[in-house]
Design a protein around this motif. Structure first.
Motif, short mmCIF file in Angstrom:
data_model
loop_
_atom_site.label_atom_id
_atom_site.label_comp_id
_atom_site.label_asym_id
_atom_site.label_seq_id
_atom_site.Cartn_x
_atom_site.Cartn_y
_atom_site.Cartn_z
N MET A 27 5.14 -2.19 6.80
CA MET A 27 3.68 -2.07 6.75
C MET A 27 3.17 -1.27 7.94
O MET A 27 2.16 -0.55 7.83
CB MET A 27 3.05 -3.46 6.72
N ASP A 28 3.84 -1.38 9.07
CA ASP A 28 3.48 -0.54 10.22
C ASP A 28 3.62 0.93 9.88
O ASP A 28 2.79 1.77 10.25
CB ASP A 28 4.37 -0.88 11.43
N GLY A 29 4.71 1.26 9.19
CA GLY A 29 4.91 2.63 8.77
C GLY A 29 3.83 3.09 7.80
O GLY A 29 3.34 4.23 7.88
N VAL A 30 3.44 2.20 6.89
CA VAL A 30 2.36 2.51 5.96
C VAL A 30 1.07 2.78 6.74
O VAL A 30 0.30 3.69 6.41
CB VAL A 30 2.15 1.35 4.96
N ALA A 54 -1.14 6.13 6.51
CA ALA A 54 -2.54 6.09 6.09
C ALA A 54 -3.45 6.67 7.16
O ALA A 54 -4.43 7.36 6.86
CB ALA A 54 -2.93 4.65 5.77
N ALA A 55 -3.13 6.38 8.43
CA ALA A 55 -3.96 6.89 9.52
C ALA A 55 -3.90 8.41 9.61
O ALA A 55 -4.91 9.07 9.86
CB ALA A 55 -3.51 6.27 10.85
N PHE A 56 -2.73 8.99 9.38
CA PHE A 56 -2.62 10.44 9.40
C PHE A 56 -3.33 11.09 8.21
O PHE A 56 -3.75 12.25 8.29
CB PHE A 56 -1.15 10.87 9.43
N GLN A 57 -3.49 10.34 7.14
CA GLN A 57 -4.27 10.85 6.02
C GLN A 57 -5.75 10.95 6.39
O GLN A 57 -6.46 11.82 5.88
CB GLN A 57 -4.09 9.94 4.80
N VAL A 58 -6.20 10.06 7.28
CA VAL A 58 -7.59 10.11 7.75
C VAL A 58 -7.79 11.28 8.71
O VAL A 58 -8.77 12.02 8.62
CB VAL A 58 -7.97 8.78 8.43
N GLY A 59 -6.85 11.46 9.65
CA GLY A 59 -6.96 12.55 10.62
C GLY A 59 -5.90 12.45 11.68
O GLY A 59 -5.29 11.39 11.90
N PHE A 109 14.63 0.99 10.43
CA PHE A 109 14.39 1.97 9.37
C PHE A 109 13.08 1.70 8.62
O PHE A 109 12.52 2.63 8.01
CB PHE A 109 15.55 1.95 8.36
N ALA A 110 12.61 0.46 8.65
CA ALA A 110 11.46 0.08 7.84
C ALA A 110 10.20 0.92 8.09
O ALA A 110 9.53 1.33 7.13
CB ALA A 110 11.16 -1.40 8.03
N PRO A 111 9.82 1.23 9.36
CA PRO A 111 8.63 2.06 9.57
C PRO A 111 8.77 3.46 8.97
O PRO A 111 7.79 4.03 8.47
CB PRO A 111 8.49 2.13 11.09
N SER A 142 6.46 6.29 2.24
CA SER A 142 5.87 5.79 0.99
C SER A 142 4.41 6.20 0.82
O SER A 142 3.91 6.26 -0.30
CB SER A 142 5.99 4.27 0.93
N THR A 143 3.73 6.49 1.93
CA THR A 143 2.32 6.86 1.83
C THR A 143 2.13 8.23 1.19
O THR A 143 1.00 8.61 0.86
CB THR A 143 1.64 6.85 3.21
N LEU A 144 3.23 8.96 1.02
CA LEU A 144 3.14 10.21 0.28
C LEU A 144 2.95 9.95 -1.21
O LEU A 144 2.55 10.84 -1.96
CB LEU A 144 4.40 11.04 0.50
N LEU A 145 3.24 8.72 -1.65
CA LEU A 145 3.18 8.38 -3.06
C LEU A 145 2.03 7.45 -3.42
O LEU A 145 1.48 7.56 -4.52
CB LEU A 145 4.51 7.72 -3.49
N PHE A 146 1.67 6.52 -2.52
CA PHE A 146 0.61 5.55 -2.85
C PHE A 146 0.02 4.98 -1.57
O PHE A 146 0.57 5.16 -0.48
CB PHE A 146 1.15 4.41 -3.71
N THR A 147 -1.09 4.29 -1.72
CA THR A 147 -1.72 3.58 -0.61
C THR A 147 -1.96 2.13 -1.01
O THR A 147 -2.12 1.82 -2.19
CB THR A 147 -3.07 4.22 -0.22
N ILE A 148 -1.99 1.24 -0.02
CA ILE A 148 -2.20 -0.19 -0.27
C ILE A 148 -3.68 -0.52 -0.11
O ILE A 148 -4.29 -0.12 0.89
CB ILE A 148 -1.37 -1.03 0.70
N PRO A 149 -4.28 -1.23 -1.06
CA PRO A 149 -5.69 -1.62 -0.92
C PRO A 149 -5.92 -2.41 0.35
O PRO A 149 -5.07 -3.21 0.77
CB PRO A 149 -5.95 -2.49 -2.16
N GLU A 150 -7.08 -2.22 0.98
CA GLU A 150 -7.36 -2.85 2.26
C GLU A 150 -7.34 -4.37 2.17
O GLU A 150 -6.83 -5.05 3.06
CB GLU A 150 -8.72 -2.37 2.79
N GLU A 151 -7.89 -4.93 1.09
CA GLU A 151 -7.93 -6.39 0.96
C GLU A 151 -6.53 -6.97 0.83
O GLU A 151 -6.24 -8.04 1.39
CB GLU A 151 -8.78 -6.78 -0.24
N ALA A 152 -5.65 -6.30 0.10
CA ALA A 152 -4.27 -6.78 -0.03
C ALA A 152 -3.55 -6.73 1.32
O ALA A 152 -2.78 -7.63 1.67
CB ALA A 152 -3.52 -5.94 -1.06
#
Length: 242
Positions: free
Chosen positions: A115-118, A122-127, A172-174, A180-190
């Motif tokens: 999840m840290d890696g996600v 996601a943060a790099f997608q913002v800027g 390896f997990a991060p 994985s963020t190249l394929l999908f994003t996790i909803p904020e509430e989840a």
């Protein structure tokens, strides 16, 4: 870029696990530090993020806090069930601790690292600026994650090779999470729900298992100082990230 930065988290996680291995002659200090790191991660990092992400209330209580309590109780229930099963089979070779609990806790740490890696991706997608700030926080506290993953696995009586295997998986997990963020994003509430639940599990392990073990044979002032230092380190990391 996100995957490249996640490689820094990979190296920092391995460094944390290596440190945990090298100081076995000061086991009480290692456990005291691990307990402080886990307490700091829960109270200063996971819970604030969970409350912000999962803001809905259920009967006047934030959903993240309900899941936090549920995670604490779930960890307690799992440990009791495993202990009862071991006792029924006449097994008590690990001082009343189930190796399965250590593996389960380490697996949760691996999931958290993913999840840290996600979060990095996601943060790099913002800027770029946001990505750099999140990456700094993740890389800094992944040292604590690697340290805790190895400590948790070995504390419950697992062999060294298992502890090393869980450490490598945590490292390896991060990278996997960022990719994985190249394929999908996790909803904020989840994400908020997950953080709340995981925070409860982590607090149980720190308060009910690691810290009592740290002070059992060596109730020294130095052990307490290591616990305080661990929590203070996470505070420093969170402050720098902000």
């Amino acid at each position: 870029m996100a995957v490249f930065v996640a490689l820094g988290a990979f190296l920092m996680t391995l460094a944390g696990g290596w440190t945990a291995q090298r100081v076995t002659d000061r086991r009480h200090l290692v456990l005291g530090l691990a307990g402080g790191l886990m307490l700091g991660v829960v109270g200063l990092d996971l819970l604030p993020e969970a409350l912000q992400a999962a803001g809905d209330e259920v009967f006047g209580v934030p959903a993240a806090l309900l899941l936090f309590v549920a995670g604490f109780l779930l960890a307690h229930l799992v440990e009791r069930l495993l202990a009862a099963r071991r006792a029924a089979h006449g097994g008590d070779e690990h001082g009343g601790r189930s190796p399965e609990v250590g593996l389960t806790a380490a697996a949760a740490m691996v999931g958290h690292s993913a999840m840290d890696g996600v979060a990095i991706g996601a943060a790099f997608q913002v800027g770029g600026g946001m990505g750099a700030a999140v990456a700094l926080a993740v890389i800094a506290h992944d040292f604590a994650d690697g340290f805790n993953t190895y400590t948790l696995t070995s504390l419950y009586g697992n062999a060294r090779r298992r502890a090393v295997a869980m450490l490598v998986a945590d490292a390896f997990a991060p990278v996997v999470g960022a990719a994985s963020t190249l394929l999908f994003t996790i909803p904020e509430e989840a994400l908020g729900a997950y953080l709340g639940l995981f925070g409860g599990v982590l607090l149980y392990l720190a308060a009910a298992e690691i810290l009592p073990e740290a002070h059992h044979e060596h109730p020294a002032r130095s052990t307490l100082l290591c616990t305080v230092a661990g929590a203070a380190f996470i505070w420093l990391v969170v402050g720098i990230a902000e």
